[in-house]
Design a protein around this motif. Sequence first.
Motif, PDB file in Angstrom:
ATOM      1  N   ASN A 126     -18.235  14.517   1.436  1.00 12.62           N
ATOM      2  CA  ASN A 126     -19.178  15.064   0.236  1.00 12.62           C
ATOM      3  C   ASN A 126     -19.379  14.123  -0.809  1.00 12.62           C
ATOM      4  O   ASN A 126     -19.616  14.154  -1.831  1.00 12.62           O
ATOM      5  N   ALA A 127     -19.441  12.792  -0.281  1.00 11.96           N
ATOM      6  CA  ALA A 127     -20.023  11.622  -1.063  1.00 11.96           C
ATOM      7  C   ALA A 127     -21.412  11.147  -0.673  1.00 11.96           C
ATOM      8  O   ALA A 127     -21.481   9.839  -1.026  1.00 11.96           O
ATOM      9  N   LYS A 128     -22.115  11.821   0.039  1.00 10.19           N
ATOM     10  CA  LYS A 128     -23.509  11.117   0.690  1.00 10.19           C
ATOM     11  C   LYS A 128     -24.211  10.694  -0.359  1.00 10.19           C
ATOM     12  O   LYS A 128     -24.835   9.768  -0.265  1.00 10.19           O
ATOM     13  N   ASN A 129     -24.420  11.291  -1.578  1.00 11.96           N
ATOM     14  CA  ASN A 129     -25.434  10.634  -2.452  1.00 11.96           C
ATOM     15  C   ASN A 129     -24.684  10.125  -3.813  1.00 11.96           C
ATOM     16  O   ASN A 129     -25.270   9.506  -4.723  1.00 11.96           O
ATOM     17  N   ALA A 130     -23.447   9.996  -3.627  1.00 11.09           N
ATOM     18  CA  ALA A 130     -22.615   9.533  -4.673  1.00 11.09           C
ATOM     19  C   ALA A 130     -22.567   8.017  -4.664  1.00 11.09           C
ATOM     20  O   ALA A 130     -22.985   7.153  -3.822  1.00 11.09           O
ATOM     21  N   GLY A 131     -22.250   7.289  -5.827  1.00 11.77           N
ATOM     22  CA  GLY A 131     -22.146   5.911  -5.640  1.00 11.77           C
ATOM     23  C   GLY A 131     -21.873   5.238  -7.401  1.00 11.77           C
ATOM     24  O   GLY A 131     -21.531   6.062  -8.157  1.00 11.77           O
ATOM     25  N   VAL A 132     -22.046   3.993  -7.364  1.00  8.85           N
ATOM     26  CA  VAL A 132     -21.555   3.390  -8.615  1.00  8.85           C
ATOM     27  C   VAL A 132     -22.584   2.210  -8.792  1.00  8.85           C
ATOM     28  O   VAL A 132     -23.047   1.802  -8.069  1.00  8.85           O
ATOM     29  N   PRO A 133     -22.666   1.814 -10.133  1.00  9.68           N
ATOM     30  CA  PRO A 133     -23.329   0.339 -10.144  1.00  9.68           C
ATOM     31  C   PRO A 133     -22.841  -0.577  -9.750  1.00  9.68           C
ATOM     32  O   PRO A 133     -21.492  -0.659  -9.765  1.00  9.68           O
ATOM     33  N   MET A 134     -23.396  -1.534  -9.362  1.00  9.92           N
ATOM     34  CA  MET A 134     -23.113  -2.852  -9.045  1.00  9.92           C
ATOM     35  C   MET A 134     -22.223  -3.607  -9.695  1.00  9.92           C
ATOM     36  O   MET A 134     -21.168  -4.406  -9.242  1.00  9.92           O
ATOM     37  N   ASP A 135     -22.304  -3.591 -10.986  1.00 11.95           N
ATOM     38  CA  ASP A 135     -21.607  -3.941 -11.976  1.00 11.95           C
ATOM     39  C   ASP A 135     -21.699  -3.050 -13.273  1.00 11.95           C
ATOM     40  O   ASP A 135     -22.750  -2.657 -13.596  1.00 11.95           O
ATOM     41  N   PRO A 136     -20.680  -3.184 -14.439  1.00 15.59           N
ATOM     42  CA  PRO A 136     -20.860  -2.270 -15.552  1.00 15.59           C
ATOM     43  C   PRO A 136     -22.275  -2.592 -16.295  1.00 15.59           C
ATOM     44  O   PRO A 136     -22.779  -1.657 -16.900  1.00 15.59           O
TER      45      PRO A 136
END
Length: 312
Positions: free
Chosen positions: A228-238
Amino acid sequence: MSALLASLLIFSLFTSATSLSSNYYAKTCPNVESLVRKAVRDAATSDKKVPAALLRMHFHDCFIRGCDASVLLDSKGKNKAEKDGPPNISLHAFYVIDNAKKAVESACPGIVSCADILALAARDSVVLSGGPSWDVPKGRKDGRTSLASETLQLPFPTFNISQLQKSFAQRGLSLDDLVALSGGHTLGFSHCSSFKSRIHNFNSVTDVDPSLNPSFAASLKKICPVKNAKNAGVPMDPSSTSFDNKYYKLIFQKKVLFSSDKALLDLPKTRNLAAKFAGSKYAFTNAFVNSMIKMSSITGGQEVRKNCRVVN
């Protein structure tokens, strides 16, 4: 021998553009830069993700058949175009180039290539994010071929330093260019799929890549569970909407997302360059500008498209 032939075949697709000029449209379309800049600024005002998207789009364009706007072509019939290739599914903001092209065509019909518009938009994206400006060499032509299968030639987030070096060398780009252009990762967002192999089932011994900072890895695992992380993610840096040198600092803190990012530590030359850029934003931005001009001067097109999404 087969590997050598493959490398020569890829390199043969790229030619250094000696005919490019910063004043190429001085007489035929003198307002082109302001028209493109307005389209980018208008889009970025309502969507802060636009600058990172356009910079990435330009990079993905140049690395396939040279900077020929082949990434902008739509799939047609049985032909699946580059934008629908696996590494490019997450590309977005094509509408910004459409808007810029429409404005430019109204002012100077049939004069400015989509490839030049994309190169200008990438520069403007960096500037709008607080990064450096530069004179963009112009005079590129648009390509007539776009194949999704060729996008597998792009450097992947999982690449090690040898794979990265080979990929860049095939395009006439050096280790210096590799480290400088990697700094583009200071902008943008990554989906979990691009780094999940580092935080889940890394190998038979450990679940998490030991080269990741433990607390950083733990935070990534919360955002990107196994399912269930298909569309999840994080910024490349803060500071992912600001063009700065924090990316290089994060490399040494073991807080970068991609294997290809941490791979810059694996050769003395790339490690030293990363350290230099971590310590000096000025050194980074100067190197980035030089490498962007070099990369964006790889050409391969044949025409000036009326519509960036279809060949004439």
